[in-house]
Design a protein around this motif. Structure first.
Motif, PDB file in Angstrom:
ATOM      1  N   ASN A 185      -9.741  93.668  60.107  1.00 22.36           N
ATOM      2  CA  ASN A 185      -9.083  94.562  61.067  1.00 22.36           C
ATOM      3  C   ASN A 185      -8.401  95.748  60.401  1.00 22.36           C
ATOM      4  O   ASN A 185      -7.395  96.246  60.888  1.00 22.36           O
ATOM      5  N   LYS A 186      -8.939  96.180  59.284  1.00 22.17           N
ATOM      6  CA  LYS A 186      -8.395  97.343  58.598  1.00 22.17           C
ATOM      7  C   LYS A 186      -9.024  98.611  59.162  1.00 22.17           C
ATOM      8  O   LYS A 186     -10.136  98.595  59.708  1.00 22.17           O
ATOM      9  N   GLY A 187      -8.305  99.733  58.996  1.00 27.43           N
ATOM     10  CA  GLY A 187      -8.808 101.007  59.468  1.00 27.43           C
ATOM     11  C   GLY A 187      -9.746 101.653  58.473  1.00 27.43           C
ATOM     12  O   GLY A 187     -10.054 101.097  57.406  1.00 27.43           O
TER      13      GLY A 187
ATOM     14  N   PHE B 168     -12.218 102.246  53.150  1.00 31.48           N
ATOM     15  CA  PHE B 168     -12.703 103.149  52.109  1.00 31.48           C
ATOM     16  C   PHE B 168     -12.087 102.786  50.753  1.00 31.48           C
ATOM     17  O   PHE B 168     -12.781 102.703  49.729  1.00 31.48           O
ATOM     18  N   ILE B 169     -10.777 102.554  50.769  1.00 32.94           N
ATOM     19  CA  ILE B 169     -10.073 102.206  49.528  1.00 32.94           C
ATOM     20  C   ILE B 169     -10.622 100.916  48.948  1.00 32.94           C
ATOM     21  O   ILE B 169     -10.902 100.819  47.740  1.00 32.94           O
ATOM     22  N   GLU B 170     -10.801  99.898  49.781  1.00 31.33           N
ATOM     23  CA  GLU B 170     -11.285  98.607  49.284  1.00 31.33           C
ATOM     24  C   GLU B 170     -12.717  98.696  48.762  1.00 31.33           C
ATOM     25  O   GLU B 170     -13.085  97.986  47.826  1.00 31.33           O
ATOM     26  N   LYS B 171     -13.528  99.577  49.362  1.00 35.21           N
ATOM     27  CA  LYS B 171     -14.927  99.685  48.947  1.00 35.21           C
ATOM     28  C   LYS B 171     -15.103 100.469  47.654  1.00 35.21           C
ATOM     29  O   LYS B 171     -15.915 100.109  46.798  1.00 35.21           O
TER      30      LYS B 171
ATOM     31  N   LEU C  43      -4.106 100.681  42.335  1.00 36.66           N
ATOM     32  CA  LEU C  43      -3.606 101.098  43.645  1.00 36.66           C
ATOM     33  C   LEU C  43      -3.873 100.015  44.692  1.00 36.66           C
ATOM     34  O   LEU C  43      -2.988  99.650  45.478  1.00 36.66           O
ATOM     35  N   VAL C  44      -5.096  99.495  44.707  1.00 38.92           N
ATOM     36  CA  VAL C  44      -5.451  98.463  45.687  1.00 38.92           C
ATOM     37  C   VAL C  44      -4.649  97.191  45.431  1.00 38.92           C
ATOM     38  O   VAL C  44      -4.111  96.577  46.366  1.00 38.92           O
TER      39      VAL C  44
ATOM     40  N   VAL D 144      -1.110 109.136  45.658  1.00 34.91           N
ATOM     41  CA  VAL D 144      -1.185 107.681  45.699  1.00 34.91           C
ATOM     42  C   VAL D 144      -0.342 107.060  46.812  1.00 34.91           C
ATOM     43  O   VAL D 144      -0.814 106.182  47.548  1.00 34.91           O
ATOM     44  N   ALA D 145       0.908 107.490  46.946  1.00 31.43           N
ATOM     45  CA  ALA D 145       1.800 106.849  47.917  1.00 31.43           C
ATOM     46  C   ALA D 145       1.247 106.893  49.345  1.00 31.43           C
ATOM     47  O   ALA D 145       1.244 105.865  50.045  1.00 31.43           O
ATOM     48  N   PRO D 146       0.755 108.054  49.839  1.00 29.91           N
ATOM     49  CA  PRO D 146       0.203 108.063  51.199  1.00 29.91           C
ATOM     50  C   PRO D 146      -0.980 107.109  51.378  1.00 29.91           C
ATOM     51  O   PRO D 146      -1.154 106.530  52.454  1.00 29.91           O
ATOM     52  N   LEU D 147      -1.796 106.939  50.331  1.00 31.87           N
ATOM     53  CA  LEU D 147      -2.933 106.024  50.432  1.00 31.87           C
ATOM     54  C   LEU D 147      -2.459 104.578  50.551  1.00 31.87           C
ATOM     55  O   LEU D 147      -2.995 103.799  51.359  1.00 31.87           O
ATOM     56  N   ILE D 148      -1.469 104.202  49.757  1.00 38.13           N
ATOM     57  CA  ILE D 148      -0.937 102.836  49.849  1.00 38.13           C
ATOM     58  C   ILE D 148      -0.289 102.609  51.206  1.00 38.13           C
ATOM     59  O   ILE D 148      -0.470 101.565  51.842  1.00 38.13           O
TER      60      ILE D 148
END
Length: 326
Positions: free
Chosen positions: A5-7, A12-15, A25-26, A315-319
């Motif tokens: 249920n991720k957006g 994208f980050i996980e892939k 970061l992940v 980085v911060a906005p992505l996390i």
């Protein structure tokens, strides 16, 4: 730990973020998420000029969704979020800031434009606009014999509505307003070196205010000590954006309680992550690897530790997007 249920951003980050700083970061984001899921609280520290970098656009939602329980920030970050709220259209972006000559910098100063990397804050519309209203709040407190911490005065100003006439961005993009609505605890070490701190000092020098009307950094530390003691049963994590006093001040509360107060049942920070572009070096807090903090009684051997060597504005906005399932 949630994996569904991720957006789109989270997927994208996980892939694609699989190695080196991207993988860190992940891992840090998942570690943050795990802390919240087990009932731990999280401190977020803001260094640099993250407010002028408009971190409020996503950080305000982190606050609203209870993904941060206490903030430590510089005086600059405290005030610059509000400045952006009331004077955004007067800001000037300088994309070629690396190429400016000393004369061009001087010309910006004469126009009342104070540069923060690629963005100039307008002195008249930002600094002086806040000064007019915050002085009245300081003075009113003094006349009543009241004393408050710097962020508490800012909360009073925001919640009073006196700034509404100036709003130039969507209120939901102000992290300070989101924090004020929740009365979120904030620690502001070294507030005196901020613009509002300088202005307050000028009123003290002119005899128009007493220094004692503003609570001190020591009172911030004792406030934090009490808060940590009351909230650390299920753990408190430490998410540090940048380095400097915004991080160094609050993290020291644990060894202070454990060693100086001799409260040996004080738990260590239960998670630690630092986003930093500081080079690992000798004697540098920002450049110290997390394991060094074990020797200072801040982190335990088993504390999840992450360091992401990159630009915090990226980085911060992505996390935060990952944590918000965006």
């Amino acid at each position: 730990m949630k994996t569904t249920n991720k957006g789109h951003i989270s997927n994208f980050i996980e892939k694609y973020y699989l190695h080196f700083n991207a993988a860190a970061l992940v891992d840090a984001a998942k570690g943050y998420e795990a802390q919240l899921e087990k009932g731990s609280k999280m401190l977020v520290s803001l260094a640099g000029a993250m407010s002028t970098a408009e971190i409020g656009k996503i950080f305000a939602e982190m606050i609203r969704q209870d993904k941060v329980q206490i903030i430590s920030c510089t005086g600059a970050n405290l005030e610059e979020d509000i400045m952006n709220l009331v004077a955004h259209s007067h800001y000037k972006r300088v994309p070629n800031y690396r190429d400016l000559t000393p004369q061009e910098e001087w010309d910006l100063m004469e126009k009342g434009l104070n540069r923060v990397t690629d963005t100039c804050i307008p002195e008249e519309e930002a600094f002086r606009r806040l000064q007019e209203h915050i002085f009245k709040i300081w003075k009113d407190a003094e006349e009543k014999g009241e004393r408050y911490l710097p962020h508490e005065y800012m909360y009073k100003m925001l919640l009073s509505g006196v700034l509404e006439q100036y709003y130039e961005i969507d209120l939901k993009d102000s992290w300070m307003y989101a924090a004020a609505e929740k009365n979120l605890p904030i620690i502001v070490p070294g507030w005196e070196d901020s613009t509002m701190g300088n202005i307050f000092a000028s009123y003290v020098l002119k005899g128009e205010l007493k220094a004692s009307t503003m609570k001190s950094g020591i009172e911030y530390m004792t406030f934090l000590a009490d808060w940590y003691t009351e909230n650390s049963k299920d753990g408190i994590g430490f998410f540090q954006i940048g380095g400097g006093i915004a991080g160094d001040f609050p993290i020291c509360v644990v060894p202070m309680l454990y060693q100086d107060m001799e409260r040996t049942d004080t738990p260590f920070w239960s998670y630690f992550c630092q986003i930093s572009d500081s080079t690992t070096s000798y004697g540098s807090y920002s450049g110290a690897v997390p394991n060094e903090k074990i020797t200072w009684g801040k982190l335990d051997v088993d504390t999840p530790k992450f360091i992401i060597e990159s630009d915090a504005t990226i980085v911060a906005p992505l996390i935060f997007a990952y944590l918000l399932d965006m």
